[in-house]
Enzyme design. Sequence first.
Site, PDB file in Angstrom:
ATOM      1  N   ASP A   1       0.870  -1.181   0.000  1.00  0.00           N
ATOM      2  CA  ASP A   1       0.000   0.000   0.000  1.00  0.00           C
ATOM      3  C   ASP A   1       0.904   1.227   0.000  1.00  0.00           C
ATOM      4  O   ASP A   1       2.113   1.134   0.222  1.00  0.00           O
ATOM      5  CB  ASP A   1      -0.883  -0.014   1.260  1.00  0.00           C
ATOM      6  CG  ASP A   1      -1.772   1.221   1.355  1.00  0.00           C
ATOM      7  OD1 ASP A   1      -2.387   1.578   0.330  1.00  0.00           O
ATOM      8  OD2 ASP A   1      -1.840   1.848   2.418  1.00  0.00           O
ATOM      9  N   SER A   2       0.288   2.384  -0.194  1.00  0.00           N
ATOM     10  CA  SER A   2       1.052   3.627  -0.114  1.00  0.00           C
ATOM     11  C   SER A   2       1.504   3.900   1.328  1.00  0.00           C
ATOM     12  O   SER A   2       2.378   4.731   1.544  1.00  0.00           O
ATOM     13  CB  SER A   2       0.194   4.780  -0.623  1.00  0.00           C
ATOM     14  OG  SER A   2      -1.023   4.818   0.094  1.00  0.00           O
TER      15      SER A   2
ATOM     16  N   GLY B   1      -2.986   8.978  -3.812  1.00  0.00           N
ATOM     17  CA  GLY B   1      -4.291   9.409  -4.313  1.00  0.00           C
ATOM     18  C   GLY B   1      -4.284  10.678  -5.134  1.00  0.00           C
ATOM     19  O   GLY B   1      -5.181  10.921  -5.934  1.00  0.00           O
TER      20      GLY B   1
ATOM     21  N   CYS C   1      -3.857  -1.118  -2.028  1.00  0.00           N
ATOM     22  CA  CYS C   1      -4.181   0.301  -2.224  1.00  0.00           C
ATOM     23  C   CYS C   1      -5.156   0.442  -3.396  1.00  0.00           C
ATOM     24  O   CYS C   1      -4.908  -0.088  -4.482  1.00  0.00           O
ATOM     25  CB  CYS C   1      -2.869   1.021  -2.530  1.00  0.00           C
ATOM     26  SG  CYS C   1      -3.041   2.750  -2.944  1.00  0.00           S
ATOM     27  N   ASN C   2      -6.249   1.153  -3.167  1.00  0.00           N
ATOM     28  CA  ASN C   2      -7.229   1.340  -4.246  1.00  0.00           C
ATOM     29  C   ASN C   2      -6.633   2.127  -5.405  1.00  0.00           C
ATOM     30  O   ASN C   2      -6.856   1.805  -6.564  1.00  0.00           O
ATOM     31  CB  ASN C   2      -8.457   2.095  -3.731  1.00  0.00           C
ATOM     32  CG  ASN C   2      -9.365   1.225  -2.897  1.00  0.00           C
ATOM     33  OD1 ASN C   2     -10.366   0.732  -3.364  1.00  0.00           O
ATOM     34  ND2 ASN C   2      -9.002   1.031  -1.637  1.00  0.00           N
TER      35      ASN C   2
ATOM     36  N   GLU D   1      -5.232   9.516   9.405  1.00  0.00           N
ATOM     37  CA  GLU D   1      -3.814   9.458   9.805  1.00  0.00           C
ATOM     38  C   GLU D   1      -3.562  10.274  11.072  1.00  0.00           C
ATOM     39  O   GLU D   1      -2.652   9.988  11.836  1.00  0.00           O
ATOM     40  CB  GLU D   1      -2.918   9.951   8.663  1.00  0.00           C
ATOM     41  CG  GLU D   1      -3.140   9.132   7.410  1.00  0.00           C
ATOM     42  CD  GLU D   1      -1.894   8.486   6.841  1.00  0.00           C
ATOM     43  OE1 GLU D   1      -0.795   8.927   7.176  1.00  0.00           O
ATOM     44  OE2 GLU D   1      -2.047   7.541   6.059  1.00  0.00           O
TER      45      GLU D   1
ATOM     46  N   CYS E   1     -11.286   3.193  -0.520  1.00  0.00           N
ATOM     47  CA  CYS E   1      -9.970   3.672  -0.102  1.00  0.00           C
ATOM     48  C   CYS E   1      -9.609   2.934   1.182  1.00  0.00           C
ATOM     49  O   CYS E   1     -10.477   2.713   2.038  1.00  0.00           O
ATOM     50  CB  CYS E   1     -10.016   5.182   0.157  1.00  0.00           C
ATOM     51  SG  CYS E   1      -8.518   5.834   0.904  1.00  0.00           S
ATOM     52  N   THR E   2      -8.345   2.554   1.262  1.00  0.00           N
ATOM     53  CA  THR E   2      -7.895   1.737   2.395  1.00  0.00           C
ATOM     54  C   THR E   2      -8.240   2.301   3.768  1.00  0.00           C
ATOM     55  O   THR E   2      -8.451   1.560   4.716  1.00  0.00           O
ATOM     56  CB  THR E   2      -6.364   1.598   2.337  1.00  0.00           C
ATOM     57  OG1 THR E   2      -5.816   2.903   2.117  1.00  0.00           O
ATOM     58  CG2 THR E   2      -5.938   0.656   1.253  1.00  0.00           C
ATOM     59  N   HIS E   3      -8.243   3.632   3.864  1.00  0.00           N
ATOM     60  CA  HIS E   3      -8.429   4.259   5.178  1.00  0.00           C
ATOM     61  C   HIS E   3      -9.885   4.286   5.645  1.00  0.00           C
ATOM     62  O   HIS E   3     -10.157   4.421   6.830  1.00  0.00           O
ATOM     63  CB  HIS E   3      -7.928   5.706   5.150  1.00  0.00           C
ATOM     64  CG  HIS E   3      -6.436   5.837   5.073  1.00  0.00           C
ATOM     65  ND1 HIS E   3      -5.703   5.275   4.066  1.00  0.00           N
ATOM     66  CD2 HIS E   3      -5.561   6.483   5.878  1.00  0.00           C
ATOM     67  CE1 HIS E   3      -4.415   5.569   4.252  1.00  0.00           C
ATOM     68  NE2 HIS E   3      -4.305   6.291   5.342  1.00  0.00           N
TER      69      HIS E   3
HETATM   70  N1  DGL Z   1      -4.018   3.789  -0.008  1.00  0.00           N
HETATM   71  C1  DGL Z   1      -4.696   4.838  -0.743  1.00  0.00           C
HETATM   72  C2  DGL Z   1      -5.927   4.256  -1.427  1.00  0.00           C
HETATM   73  O1  DGL Z   1      -6.499   3.261  -1.018  1.00  0.00           O
HETATM   74  C3  DGL Z   1      -5.066   5.996   0.160  1.00  0.00           C
HETATM   75  C4  DGL Z   1      -3.894   6.803   0.642  1.00  0.00           C
HETATM   76  C5  DGL Z   1      -3.148   7.494  -0.476  1.00  0.00           C
HETATM   77  O2  DGL Z   1      -3.695   8.390  -1.135  1.00  0.00           O
HETATM   78  O3  DGL Z   1      -2.002   7.114  -0.704  1.00  0.00           O
HETATM   79  O4  DGL Z   1      -6.349   4.784  -2.418  1.00  0.00           O
END
Ligand code: DGL
Length: 271
Positions: free
Chosen positions: A11-12, A44, A74-75, A153, A185-187
């Site tokens: 993931d990011s 993102g 990560c999406n 975060e 989105c993961t969060h």
């Molecule tokens: N992990 C990213 C997603 O699921 C969200 C955080 C980012 O923008 O890096 O899209």
Amino acid sequence: MDRNSPIGVFDSGIGGLTVAREIMRQMPRERIIYFGDTARLPYGSKSQDTVLRYSRQIIRFLMTKQVKAIVIACNTASAYALETVEKELDTPIIGVIRAGARTAVRATRNGKIGVIGTEGTISSGIYTDVMKNMCPDIEVTGKSCPLFVPLVEEGLLHDSVTDEIASRYLSELKGRFIDTLVLGCTHYPLIRSTLGRLMGEAVTLVNPAYETAIELKGLLEERGLTNEGAGSAGEKYQFYVSDLAEKFTAFATSILPDEVKETRKIAIEEY
Ligand code: DGL
């Protein structure tokens, strides 16, 4: 391919831990190598070329760990990179979007689905394309919610500021009478209770993390790649980041079932 090899998850940053957590829950025998690109997040708001380059580097790193399968947790990276990298690899690789889209299409009763995600994921239109491919009559409304990632975060999971921002973002979707909402989105699963309360009980929330773990399980079974034994806790899960290892360790410990003892920092640009 060795069925006892680990699964690579990336993931990011920290958000993909929601996917790793589901894999741990659903497949407790599996080993995981997790990489969070904490030096270069957010993805993102970056271009497709950049996210693709980052994803290729991470995949090269994970391949040095002899992973038997890769999950793009990560999406945004799933939206921008999966289609390209899956053609370049022999190792099975999945993202989070198809699983989430499939579940939403099955869940809707009125054919109106909302998707929330980063600017990259929503502007790529990928959720809409995948869902319309599965069911052409479906109506999909996408809404980018760029402030959710920093709010999560910052740990503002149950906070009036998050409530206020969420109700502004979601008002547009409420006006479309959706009955299903994809947390793209993961969060976002981490603020699920706020989102659920604001959308109301009649709206089904879809968490692609959960569905992705189910898809992974099916894929490993189909290919004869499920782990037969269970390693000791210490070696079972390994965590790597590109920056801020200690901060990552603290966050990971707060959301995973077991304490994370160590996170290693690596120079991802060298891969
Ligand atoms: N992990 C990213 C997603 O699921 C969200 C955080 C980012 O923008 O890096 O899209």
